[in-house]
Design an enzyme around this catalytic site. Sequence first.
Site, PDB file in Angstrom:
ATOM      1  CB  CYS A 590      -0.952  -0.059   1.244  1.00  0.00           C
ATOM      2  SG  CYS A 590      -1.764  -1.333   1.580  1.00  0.00           S
ATOM      3  NE  ARG A 623      -9.173   4.948   3.140  1.00  0.00           N
ATOM      4  CZ  ARG A 623      -7.753   5.411   3.064  1.00  0.00           C
ATOM      5  NH1 ARG A 623      -7.791   6.728   2.698  1.00  0.00           N
ATOM      6  NH2 ARG A 623      -6.775   4.612   3.171  1.00  0.00           N
ATOM      7  CG  HIS A 688      -4.190  -4.532   4.084  1.00  0.00           C
ATOM      8  ND1 HIS A 688      -4.370  -3.502   3.609  1.00  0.00           N
ATOM      9  CD2 HIS A 688      -4.981  -4.845   5.212  1.00  0.00           C
ATOM     10  CE1 HIS A 688      -5.700  -3.082   4.088  1.00  0.00           C
ATOM     11  NE2 HIS A 688      -6.132  -3.804   4.690  1.00  0.00           N
TER      12      HIS A 688
HETATM   13  N1  GLN Z   1      -2.223   6.488   2.618  1.00  0.00           N
HETATM   14  C1  GLN Z   1      -2.328   5.827   1.340  1.00  0.00           C
HETATM   15  C2  GLN Z   1      -3.736   5.704   0.615  1.00  0.00           C
HETATM   16  O1  GLN Z   1      -4.723   6.178   1.136  1.00  0.00           O
HETATM   17  C3  GLN Z   1      -2.030   4.395   1.553  1.00  0.00           C
HETATM   18  C4  GLN Z   1      -2.736   3.613   2.428  1.00  0.00           C
HETATM   19  C5  GLN Z   1      -2.458   2.026   2.625  1.00  0.00           C
HETATM   20  O2  GLN Z   1      -1.165   2.049   3.026  1.00  0.00           O
HETATM   21  N2  GLN Z   1      -3.316   1.386   2.728  1.00  0.00           N
HETATM   22  O3  GLN Z   1      -3.937   5.659  -0.452  1.00  0.00           O
END
Ligand code: GLN
Length: 740
Positions: A590, A623, A688
């Site tokens: 990520c 998101r 993840h």
């Molecule tokens: N902050 C980054 C995003 O929101 C990565 C998030 C994460 O590590 N899952 O895209």
Amino acid sequence: MKARATLACLAADAARWSTVHLLHRGGGNIPGAVALRLDPSVISELGAGLRGSVMVTGTNGKTTTTGLLADALAAGGAHVVCNRAGNNMESGIAAALVMSRGQHAELGCFECDELYTVRVMPRLRPHALVLLNLFRDQLDRYGEIDHTQDVIADALGRSPETALVYNADDPLCAAIAARVENPSLPFGIDEPTNLEADRISDSRFCAKCNAPLDYEYVHYGQLGKYRCPECGWERPDLAFAAVNVRLTCGGFEFDVEDRRGEKNGEPPVRHHVRTRYNGLYMVYNVMAALAGCLAAGGSAERFQEVLDAYEPASGRGKTFALDGGFEVVSMLAKNPTGFNRMVQQVRTEGGSCLALFLNDNDADGHDVSWIWDIDLERLHDLPDLRLICVGGTRREDMAVRVKYAELPARLELIEGVEDALRIMSDGAVGRKLHVVANYTAFPPVVAELGRLSASWEAPAEKGAEAFRGTFESPRLEGETEEQWWGRTSGQGDLGLDRPLRIVHLYPDALNLYGDGGNIASLTKRCKWRGIPCRVDQVLMGQNLDLSDADVVLLGGGSDRDQLAVAEELRDQADKLAAYVADGGALLAICGGYQLLGRYYMMGEKRVEGLHVLDIETTAGSTRLIGNVAVDSPVCGAPIVGFENHAGRTVLLGSEKPLGRAIVHGSGNNGEDGGEGVLHGNLIGTYLHGPILPKNPGVTDWLITQALHRRGVDAKLAPLPDDLETLAHDVALKIAERDRR
Ligand code: GLN
């Protein structure tokens, strides 16, 4: 009351009557939802009839603190309306207000979900908001903690006269206080408590300048006394301070110093408090309730009496006595910090048998990666640990977590508490069971315990099946201990001149979704095959040396953490680039994956990447969240995991994705079907879960590449991956279900 509000209340009454009498369910949120539908201002209408109110929010401890605070306020003689059962969204608060009509309620005391503060506070205009703490929790619902902070700060800005009573030991709460104009009253524990710090902390960086914070002492999580070495931002002076904190046989005792008068030269007022609880988190909850009561104009006079009489809601922390001398302690834990407190409690009580229930329903969060942030390994110092049972909709994931902790206990998959008790009787391994369950797993556990305490008959103890040490040994089925050692030492003799060196980059910053699980998977799978390996952590500010690295891991992180790491690596990108160009194995998750590209656009802000990969990432306004499965050349089985990111990544030039989404999931950008990147021996991915424990094939691929680079062309010995396969298949099924 306006006609519209009256109508809304009557409709809510009718809704409540029907849910209770016709559907035979508790009233819950429904009457509130109905009332809000008919009159969105019903909270302000009914709230205006109160003399005042207090709200409680924060990740852990809301229900307990709210209940105690309501009792403390009521001890002063006022009639208090409170949503005690934990219905903490707008509708739950509206329902409590609607149902209190005609009861001459004078004060309101409401638990409020963090994200609902902004909807409720401007309407209720409470006297005070008690902010307990902010920990990672249900990240698939809350997004990153920064977002929760923004919401609470916004809520306070819309109710400027509300006093913020907040946990100043938590830099994430103090950061909110620093942003708003509201009057504020910080509370905290003003001395070291000498507890072992948790592995994961949710805040390492200064809220003002993003430099890593220094701690004089840490209690747990990120709670403690901190200071920024760069800009001097530090824990604010406490208005309410716990001092002389002692753990006695009965529970924690301490003094709360009310220091509000100090600026006028008045000495602090001391209130001695005795609790029946042996978790430090209860010191915070109790202190918060007392501070909230005093801040709302209540008195401390009868606080001890109230505390003595207080029964935690819905069977939390209760001991059930069952037939045959069996005892079961029921504990609720919804996130790593909460779970770690329970682990601590089990250690304090010298537990021997545990049952862990993990669900992934809507209210729990669908992402169970957080179990890898629990410090389960701390149970190693329990001399009598014999049995760990796992239940719930994601029990297979919990089983894998327990397996990789290598605890010297038998591991069993169960349906309910009774199964655990039966296994305990069979093995005669003790009569006390500690049950830890997450949100939706908890009520059924308590209900079962209620049933069992009324009607269970303890079976005769057999003692025949004496439990051996580590139950989940890495042996293949039917293989004897000698055969296993023979086979693995064969593998171990790979002619390596030194152990494989696994370098974990910045676990203090990039650790959002159980990244420690990836390290556990790598190290244990090497160990179980007799392949020597060692892990070196490189923390922020430390020298980065990849010269003899064999596997490098970069975890995920919130935007804030990523920014700090980008800063840290700015002048060292060439070390990573050289390592990757040389065929070094690297796993980037990520946030870590995004960092390896050309840039990451966070709104207008361009965060320069490390230019190791030809990829570009831009944060979107939504998101991308959910279970995913991808087909990948890296391993035979589909790779399963969970994604939660704002960034949309585009692969450029000759970069190839790690795989293609086969079920659900957005992957890199939600558009081209690609997930992650496979670039030589580098895997970048949004998955993840964490990815490795659930996809042992990916772990073994990394180990194989690393060995190969060291000149060893060995075929890895197979390991008994029954549990991993079970967990993998559950995740795959869920991803398929989500698609429908
Ligand atoms: N902050 C980054 C995003 O929101 C990565 C998030 C994460 O590590 N899952 O895209």
